[in-house]
Every structure is written in structure tokens, then in C-alpha cells.
Scaffold this motif. Sequence first.
Motif, short mmCIF file in Angstrom:
data_model
loop_
_atom_site.label_atom_id
_atom_site.label_comp_id
_atom_site.label_asym_id
_atom_site.label_seq_id
_atom_site.Cartn_x
_atom_site.Cartn_y
_atom_site.Cartn_z
N LEU A 58 0.82 -1.21 0.00
CA LEU A 58 0.00 0.00 0.00
C LEU A 58 0.86 1.26 0.00
O LEU A 58 0.54 2.23 -0.70
CB LEU A 58 -0.95 -0.02 1.20
CG LEU A 58 -2.02 -1.10 1.11
CD1 LEU A 58 -2.69 -1.31 2.46
CD2 LEU A 58 -3.03 -0.75 0.04
N ILE A 59 1.93 1.25 0.77
CA ILE A 59 2.83 2.41 0.79
C ILE A 59 3.49 2.58 -0.57
O ILE A 59 3.55 3.69 -1.11
CB ILE A 59 3.88 2.27 1.92
CG1 ILE A 59 3.20 2.34 3.29
CG2 ILE A 59 4.96 3.34 1.77
CD1 ILE A 59 4.08 1.93 4.45
N ARG A 60 3.97 1.48 -1.14
CA ARG A 60 4.62 1.55 -2.46
C ARG A 60 3.64 2.09 -3.50
O ARG A 60 3.98 2.95 -4.30
CB ARG A 60 5.14 0.19 -2.88
CG ARG A 60 5.82 0.22 -4.25
CD ARG A 60 6.50 -1.07 -4.60
NE ARG A 60 7.75 -1.15 -3.85
CZ ARG A 60 8.13 -2.20 -3.15
NH1 ARG A 60 7.39 -3.26 -3.07
NH2 ARG A 60 9.27 -2.19 -2.52
N GLN A 64 4.07 5.60 -5.61
CA GLN A 64 4.06 5.61 -7.08
C GLN A 64 3.00 6.55 -7.63
O GLN A 64 3.15 7.06 -8.74
CB GLN A 64 3.86 4.19 -7.62
CG GLN A 64 5.06 3.31 -7.38
CD GLN A 64 4.81 1.84 -7.71
OE1 GLN A 64 3.68 1.40 -7.89
NE2 GLN A 64 5.89 1.07 -7.76
N SER A 65 1.97 6.82 -6.85
CA SER A 65 0.89 7.71 -7.31
C SER A 65 1.19 9.18 -7.06
O SER A 65 0.48 10.05 -7.56
CB SER A 65 -0.42 7.34 -6.63
OG SER A 65 -0.42 7.77 -5.27
N CYS A 93 4.20 13.38 8.71
CA CYS A 93 4.16 12.11 7.99
C CYS A 93 3.79 12.36 6.53
O CYS A 93 2.72 12.91 6.24
CB CYS A 93 3.15 11.16 8.63
SG CYS A 93 3.01 9.57 7.78
N THR A 94 4.66 11.94 5.62
CA THR A 94 4.41 12.14 4.20
C THR A 94 3.56 11.03 3.58
O THR A 94 3.15 11.15 2.43
CB THR A 94 5.73 12.27 3.42
OG1 THR A 94 6.50 11.09 3.61
CG2 THR A 94 6.51 13.50 3.87
N ILE A 95 3.30 9.99 4.34
CA ILE A 95 2.44 8.90 3.84
C ILE A 95 1.20 8.75 4.72
O ILE A 95 0.61 7.68 4.81
CB ILE A 95 3.21 7.56 3.75
CG1 ILE A 95 3.74 7.13 5.13
CG2 ILE A 95 4.32 7.64 2.71
CD1 ILE A 95 4.20 5.69 5.20
N TYR A 96 0.79 9.83 5.35
CA TYR A 96 -0.30 9.80 6.33
C TYR A 96 -1.54 9.04 5.85
O TYR A 96 -2.09 8.24 6.61
CB TYR A 96 -0.65 11.22 6.76
CG TYR A 96 -1.53 11.26 7.98
CD1 TYR A 96 -0.99 11.09 9.25
CD2 TYR A 96 -2.91 11.44 7.86
CE1 TYR A 96 -1.79 11.13 10.37
CE2 TYR A 96 -3.72 11.47 8.98
CZ TYR A 96 -3.16 11.31 10.24
OH TYR A 96 -3.96 11.33 11.34
N PRO A 97 -2.02 9.23 4.62
CA PRO A 97 -3.23 8.50 4.21
C PRO A 97 -3.07 6.98 4.22
O PRO A 97 -4.06 6.26 4.36
CB PRO A 97 -3.49 9.00 2.78
CG PRO A 97 -2.79 10.32 2.70
CD PRO A 97 -1.58 10.19 3.60
N ASP A 177 13.36 2.65 -3.35
CA ASP A 177 12.80 2.08 -4.57
C ASP A 177 11.92 3.11 -5.30
O ASP A 177 11.98 3.24 -6.52
CB ASP A 177 11.96 0.84 -4.28
CG ASP A 177 12.78 -0.36 -3.87
OD1 ASP A 177 14.03 -0.31 -3.96
OD2 ASP A 177 12.17 -1.36 -3.43
N ALA A 178 11.10 3.82 -4.54
CA ALA A 178 10.18 4.78 -5.14
C ALA A 178 10.92 5.90 -5.87
O ALA A 178 10.51 6.33 -6.94
CB ALA A 178 9.26 5.37 -4.08
N PHE A 179 12.01 6.36 -5.30
CA PHE A 179 12.70 7.49 -5.90
C PHE A 179 13.80 7.10 -6.87
O PHE A 179 14.34 7.93 -7.56
CB PHE A 179 13.21 8.44 -4.81
CG PHE A 179 12.08 9.22 -4.23
CD1 PHE A 179 11.63 10.37 -4.85
CD2 PHE A 179 11.42 8.77 -3.10
CE1 PHE A 179 10.54 11.06 -4.34
CE2 PHE A 179 10.34 9.46 -2.58
CZ PHE A 179 9.91 10.61 -3.21
N GLN A 180 14.08 5.81 -6.94
CA GLN A 180 15.01 5.34 -7.96
C GLN A 180 14.24 4.72 -9.11
O GLN A 180 14.83 4.18 -10.03
CB GLN A 180 16.00 4.32 -7.36
CG GLN A 180 16.96 4.95 -6.40
CD GLN A 180 17.90 3.96 -5.77
OE1 GLN A 180 17.73 2.74 -5.87
NE2 GLN A 180 18.92 4.46 -5.10
N GLY A 181 12.90 4.78 -9.01
CA GLY A 181 12.08 4.27 -10.08
C GLY A 181 12.03 2.76 -10.16
O GLY A 181 11.63 2.20 -11.16
N SER A 182 12.42 2.11 -9.09
CA SER A 182 12.40 0.64 -9.09
C SER A 182 10.96 0.17 -8.99
O SER A 182 10.25 0.50 -8.06
CB SER A 182 13.19 0.12 -7.89
OG SER A 182 13.00 -1.27 -7.75
N GLY A 183 10.54 -0.57 -9.94
CA GLY A 183 9.20 -1.12 -9.92
C GLY A 183 9.19 -2.49 -9.29
O GLY A 183 8.49 -3.37 -9.74
#
Length: 187
Positions: A58-60, A64-65, A93-97, A177-183
Motif C-alpha cells: 500500500l505504501i509503495r 508511485q501515485s 508524515c508524508t504517507i499519512y493517508p 525504490d520509489a525514488f530510484q524508479g524501481s518497480g
Amino acid sequence: MTDTASFATLMRQYQTLCQYCDNVFATTFQAFQTQMQCAKGCASCCILETVAPLEAYLIRSYLQSQSSMPVTLPSNQPEQAQEPCVFLHRNICTIYPVRPIICRTHGLPLVYPDRSGIDVCPLNFTTFDLRTVDPGFLLDADRLTQNLMRLNLAFSILTQQPAIAGKRIPLHQLLTDAFQGSGNSSL
């Protein structure tokens, strides 16, 4: 191949668990506003380092969104105990939702069947004897964890990755992973 209907049901069940935690927090906070220091910007308890694969997924997905996010990539240095969560930016918190279940319970009076006493943030309930509180305000942390782990097991089965059920996913890896574009789609 994931069963789409079952996966959607699983996600709704996880959201129901999150909503339960949020409701307990709101009710407790309303009843004990003077005893709870929890507020936007307080990050005293934000030291989480790993999450279950379901929550990592869910965080990933959330990361990505997002087109941009004010975070700092973690360094490659070994982690120290009690480091702030990598998803904090200026104590917000940057992922609060999509914050994990444990984050939704921070600050609440928690009970564990194998421990005596009540666990609570040391900033909260400093002038109140929690032994006198109505049991309706005490969150059973063990029961909550069991429900999360059942959902996580179902997630690992539905994604055809039963071996990940007992694993913990480092938050710094999700951010990297998110900021290196790793899928990395293993979750």
C-alpha cells in the motif's frame, strides 16, 4: 494471477481495520484531549523501521501515485536504533493517508495479554491513572496485530507469494525504490 474480487475484498477489510483504529483514536482523543499530546508535528513515536508486506504494498502504491513528495532519501549507513521514520519530513508524515496500523495506534492506551499494565506514549496521560479508565478506551494490541497478520497472510496467498507472509519490509527500501524508479513488483 491475482483474483481481483478477492484482492478488492482484502483491501476493503484492511481499510476497515484502519478505520477501526482511526475511530478508536478519535473517540479516545475526544474523551481525553487534556491528557493526549498527539498533534500534527509531534513525531516522538515515529520510529517505525519495517512493515508487513501488505502495508509495504500500500505504501509503495501510494508513493508511485505521488508526483512529488518532500522526503530525504536515506543514507546507506547502517541504521541506528530509534531513528526517526524515513517518511517524516519536518516532523510531518508524508504517507499519512496510508500510514501503517501501528502508526494509527500511537498515543493510545494499549493492553497486551502477556504484559501487565497499560502501554502508552510517555507524553500522554501523565496526570491520569489509566488503571481507572473505562476498558472501552483500552486498545487490545494483540488482537489488532492478529487481525493485521491474518490480512497479511491472505495478501501473500492472493499475490501467490506465501514466502513473504512472515517477512518485514524496511521502510527505507520502499522510499529508495520509489525514488530510484524501481518497480520492484515482488509485493
